[in-house]
Design an enzyme around this catalytic site. Structure first.
Site, mmCIF file in Angstrom:
data_model
loop_
_atom_site.group_PDB
_atom_site.id
_atom_site.type_symbol
_atom_site.label_atom_id
_atom_site.label_comp_id
_atom_site.label_asym_id
_atom_site.label_seq_id
_atom_site.Cartn_x
_atom_site.Cartn_y
_atom_site.Cartn_z
ATOM 1 C CE LYS A 227 -1.815 1.887 3.883
ATOM 2 N NZ LYS A 227 -1.411 3.330 3.998
ATOM 3 C CG ASN A 228 2.510 2.667 3.555
ATOM 4 O OD1 ASN A 228 1.245 2.993 3.426
ATOM 5 N ND2 ASN A 228 2.978 2.452 4.677
ATOM 6 C CG ASP B 245 2.803 1.516 9.422
ATOM 7 O OD1 ASP B 245 2.566 2.386 9.890
ATOM 8 O OD2 ASP B 245 3.041 1.754 7.802
ATOM 9 N NE ARG C 76 0.290 12.140 6.506
ATOM 10 C CZ ARG C 76 0.817 13.061 6.751
ATOM 11 N NH1 ARG C 76 0.062 14.129 7.091
ATOM 12 N NH2 ARG C 76 1.814 13.481 6.337
ATOM 13 C CG ASP D 177 -4.113 5.703 9.002
ATOM 14 O OD1 ASP D 177 -5.184 5.384 8.526
ATOM 15 O OD2 ASP D 177 -3.102 5.282 9.063
#
Ligand code: UD1
Length: 411
Positions: free
Chosen positions: A16-17, A298, A86, A110
């Protein structure tokens, strides 16, 4: 429902990141770019919608996203989408580079603390941009960005990405120091170089970027999601299970895997997979979150969940997001013995947790609460499960395949 030992094999999709930033980076080149190994998660859908609003055509199917970027993209990212995620701020760098202007709503996302943008803004100003903050929008303008020397106060992932994407087509050389070195940063730098950029020092804390006139579209495979992989690794350790996790480089998880070993797990590492096997109750482990290659913030909630049912006590220090400990109040509803003081949490392991209704406040807190529910006696209801969908593809079905007793009650 708690009590099952999880076992089996899982495949890890793209990160995802990484993918969100790679999607934004395609804005730098007109034409069609293709990303593969894309996870089927809500945040990718939100980013696709954001790119469409900027004038791109985007298709998403079975792990492949194609993005066709027009010659003149729009440069405004509205609050109605940015507030959902974000990471939308990652269009700031490419938009100012490509359009000479960017109006980007200041993000929400988040619920894990105040996340500043000062390093993004300072760096862009050094490159010659005028940046102001008006009515909840960052307004940036620069008819020409110039290469600059920027030393980040802190190796921020987001600021590194913004400045790299701004620098690749700036006039002259940029030297970015104290940058983030996460695998996702390495991934975007490699993709930008495949597009024709000239970035040196990839994987180190100093990047030297010689601006080029223009970039080309690209086909690129997204790096695998080390946080998803780490979540399944903790699931194996917490449940006394045995899970083989495929499609991820275990080097990206050096510190967390070492912590699981200290907790008592057996770890077998291969080139692009690893196996976690646990045959005893875990031993509590201290952790300190830090920028990569330190322990990732995370994975902090998942490790707190594991510590909650371990032998002994552990001190967890959170250095990145102060509000991340909000989730321990929910964990306490399951009977966990956790006390927080500032950015420290002291967890005294309990032999048992007891199922209860709890609320997920962000993606990783949601994952941590589900893991706790898998070992708690009786039923745990995790509300706010939509947070988990933002970062984990098929979360419930992966766990069901591993033998968990879990079901989705509402969409
Ligand atoms: C990214 C990840 C997130 C991860 C985090 C740290 C994405 C979409 N999200 O978030 O999952 O937890 O990296 O690994 O990739 N800060 C400032 N000023 C700035 C920039 C950051 O004060 O200009 C502060 C933030 O408030 C935060 C800390 O620095 O306390 C870390 O932020 P950063 O590394 O930028 O994380 P994100 O890119 O937001």
């Amino acid at each position: 429902m708690g009590g099952s030992r999880l076992s089996g094999t899982v495949n890890v999709p793209g990160a995802k990141n990484s993918v969100l930033k790679l999607m934004a980076a395609t804005l730098l080149a007109p034409g069609t770019s293709t990303l593969t190994n894309v996870p089927e998660i809500e945040d990718v859908t939100i980013m696709a919608e954001l790119l469409r609003r900027l004038g791109c055509e985007v298709t998403q199917a079975e792990g492949v996203v194609t993005i066709t970027v027009p010659d003149r993209p729009d440069h405004r990212a509205d609050y109605d989408l940015v507030r959902k995620m974000r990471a939308s701020i990652c269009v700031l760098g490419p938009l100012i580079a490509r359009c000479g202007a960017a109006d980007v709503a200041v993000p929400g996302g988040d619920n894990i603390g105040s996340r500043g943008l000062d390093m993004h803004v300072d760096g862009l100003r050094r490159m010659g941009a005028q940046v102001s903050n008006e009515h909840g929008y960052l307004l940036a303008e620069a008819s020409q960005l110039n290469g600059a020397n920027v030393f980040l106060d802190f190796p921020s992932v987001g600021a590194t990405e913004t400045l790299v994407m701004a620098a690749v087509t700036a006039q002259g050389v940029s030297i970015l120091e104290n940058v983030a070195r996460e695998p996702e940063i390495i991934d975007i730098c490699h993709m930008l170089n495949e597009m024709g950029a000239d970035i040196g020092g990839i994987g180190t804390s100093t990047l030297t970027i010689s601006g080029v006139a223009a970039l080309n579209p690209v086909s690129h495979r997204v790096v695998s999601d080390r946080i998803v992989a780490g979540t399944w690794a903790v699931a194996a350790a917490m449940t006394g299970g045995d899970i083989t996790i495929n499609g991820v480089n275990p080097i990206h998880l050096d510190v967390p895997l070492d912590k699981l070993k200290t907790a008592g797990a057996t770890i077998e590492r291969r080139e692009d997979s690893f196996r976690v096997h646990m045959s005893q109750r875990p031993q509590a482990v201290d952790i300190v979150t830090l920028p990569y290659p330190g322990f990732p913030t995370d994975l902090q909630p998942q490790f707190i969940a594991m510590n909650a049912i371990s032998h002994g006590a552990a001190l967890v220090t959170e250095n990145l997001f102060e509000a991340r400990f909000r989730f321990v109040q929910e964990l306490a509803r399951l009977g966990a013995d956790v006390r927080t003081d500032g950015h420290h949490a002291l967890i005294r392991g309990r032999a048992e947790l007891s199922g209860a209704p709890v609320e997920a406040t962000d993606i990783r807190a949601g994952a941590g609460l589900v893991l706790a529910g898998l070992v708690a006696q009786g039923e745990t209801f995790v509300y706010g499960a939509e947070h988990i969908d933002r970062g984990y593809a098929g979360f419930v079905s992966v766990l069901t395949d591993l033998g968990a007793q879990i079901s989705r009650i509402t969409d």
